[in-house]
Enzyme design. Structure first.
Site, PDB file in Angstrom:
ATOM      1  N   HIS A   1      -4.350   3.975   2.326  1.00 31.98           N
ATOM      2  CA  HIS A   1      -3.016   4.394   1.720  1.00 31.98           C
ATOM      3  C   HIS A   1      -3.094   6.076   1.739  1.00 31.98           C
ATOM      4  O   HIS A   1      -3.710   6.180   0.363  1.00 31.98           O
ATOM      5  CB  HIS A   1      -1.456   3.977   1.319  1.00 31.98           C
ATOM      6  CG  HIS A   1      -1.718   2.659   1.837  1.00 31.98           C
ATOM      7  ND1 HIS A   1      -1.839   2.094   2.433  1.00 31.98           N
ATOM      8  CD2 HIS A   1      -1.948   1.370   0.981  1.00 31.98           C
ATOM      9  CE1 HIS A   1      -1.884   0.565   2.731  1.00 31.98           C
ATOM     10  NE2 HIS A   1      -2.137   0.363   1.775  1.00 31.98           N
TER      11      HIS A   1
ATOM     12  N   ASP B   1      -8.384  -0.767  -0.208  1.00 29.12           N
ATOM     13  CA  ASP B   1      -7.166  -0.979  -0.666  1.00 29.12           C
ATOM     14  C   ASP B   1      -6.429  -0.079  -1.373  1.00 29.12           C
ATOM     15  O   ASP B   1      -5.570   0.039  -2.114  1.00 29.12           O
ATOM     16  CB  ASP B   1      -6.509  -2.596  -1.204  1.00 29.12           C
ATOM     17  CG  ASP B   1      -5.410  -2.746  -1.176  1.00 29.12           C
ATOM     18  OD1 ASP B   1      -4.307  -1.995  -0.142  1.00 29.12           O
ATOM     19  OD2 ASP B   1      -4.319  -3.180  -1.792  1.00 29.12           O
TER      20      ASP B   1
ATOM     21  N   TYR C   1       8.672  -0.125  -4.489  1.00 26.29           N
ATOM     22  CA  TYR C   1       7.684   0.882  -5.913  1.00 26.29           C
ATOM     23  C   TYR C   1       7.768   2.444  -5.471  1.00 26.29           C
ATOM     24  O   TYR C   1       7.765   2.958  -4.523  1.00 26.29           O
ATOM     25  CB  TYR C   1       6.488   0.528  -5.966  1.00 26.29           C
ATOM     26  CG  TYR C   1       5.358   0.196  -4.630  1.00 26.29           C
ATOM     27  CD1 TYR C   1       4.873   1.339  -4.276  1.00 26.29           C
ATOM     28  CD2 TYR C   1       5.939  -0.363  -3.780  1.00 26.29           C
ATOM     29  CE1 TYR C   1       3.838   1.712  -3.265  1.00 26.29           C
ATOM     30  CE2 TYR C   1       4.957  -0.212  -2.195  1.00 26.29           C
ATOM     31  CZ  TYR C   1       4.054   0.365  -2.070  1.00 26.29           C
ATOM     32  OH  TYR C   1       3.413   0.592  -0.850  1.00 26.29           O
TER      33      TYR C   1
END
Length: 296
Positions: A33, A251, A49
């Site tokens: 990301h 990730d 978040y």
């Protein structure tokens, strides 16, 4: 930064180390990301978040140390359906990057075409939030969306706990596109591999209708630090089901990790615990991503 009451999550480990595992040329990170800069790409007000900025130059520096040459950027939930940060990154390295977007189900066909031209090759659906009060999947909406993206060769990627859907194979029978599921099926390791949802996922992999991402090991493990050995049975079962339907991802930047933040080199080395054959490592890191994400 306006946190909007969404808690600030910890940053990734900034220490850059080379993994012990030597990755093959063309290795691809299929799940990362880009977050920020928040000043240019404001975060969605409904997020749960708030990440520190995790920018493309830092990410590419990490990939260089890991020995990764290509990547797939997945739209994070902090942006909702505003894909601008991801699309800006794709424009920077169009041959090395692909994207997975998040869109409204009413997206216009012209916008799908524009996303395809920008390098998007799939859509992400958060089933953790989409399942209705009865625990059923919104199959009519998902099928309609899948039918519209099918001509582009796209897939639907789901953030879902497959153990919550013991009839997964039946739910996605004759689905118009392939599906991709992250985090080894997002089953807590303590539930074991015998649960019906995970076994349904393995069956769909054997049929060539589902893909699984080897990502977020720390999200399903009950252990606080690598090597997260309680995830090994899941990795082994998925490889046995169909290694041609597996991809891997860092990730990064590991948002919402509430315990010890692992180093990316250690996470990369987990592959060596699951895959010993060089040909299989190349298939999962190079050949499979080329097929799924249309790398030329």
């Amino acid at each position: 930064m306006n946190l909007n009451k969404a808690p600030l999550c910890q940053a990734p480990d900034r220490v850059l180390r080379r993994p012990d595992l030597l990755l093959p040329p063309g290795a691809t990170d299929c799940h990362a990301h880009i977050c920020g800069p928040e000043s240019s790409f404001p975060y969605f007000s409904g997020r749960i978040y708030t990440p520190p900025d995790a920018l493309l130059p830092d990410y590419f520096n990490l990939l260089t140390h890991l020995g990764v040459e290509r990547a797939v950027l997945v739209q994070p939930s902090i942006y909702g359906t505003d894909n601008r940060a991801m699309l800006a990154a794709l424009k920077t390295f169009p041959k090395k990057l692909r994207g997975v977007a998040v869109v409204d189900s009413t997206i216009a066909d012209a916008e799908i075409e524009a996303l395809h031209q920008a390098g998007v090759r799939g859509l992400r659906c958060n089933i953790v939030d989409l399942a209705d009060a009865t625990g059923q999947l919104p199959m009519a909406m998902l099928r309609s969306l899948a039918q519209r993206i099918a001509p582009f060769g796209w897939h639907l990627e789901f953030l879902m706990h497959v153990d919550a859907f013991p009839q997964l194979q039946k739910d996605f029978h004759d689905f118009p596109v392939e599906i991709v599921i992250g985090h080894f099926g997002y089953v807590k390791a303590g539930l074991g591999i015998a649960n019906a949802g995970f076994q349904n996922l393995c069956a769909m992999m054997r049929e060539g209708r589902a893909w699984v991402k080897f990502t977020g090991t720390y999200r399903i493990s009950e252990q606080a630090a690598p090597p997260y050995s309680d995830v090994n049975p899941f990795a082994e079962a998925l490889i046995k089901a169909n290694p041609q339907q597996i991809v891997w991802g860092t990730d990064w930047p590991h948002v919402m990790v509430k315990g010890l933040m692992p180093n990316d080199a250690d996470l990369c080395d987990l592959l060596g615990n699951w895959i010993q054959e060089p040909a299989l490592l190349k298939q999962i890191l190079v050949s499979n991503p080329e097929r799924l994400y249309d790398f030329k």
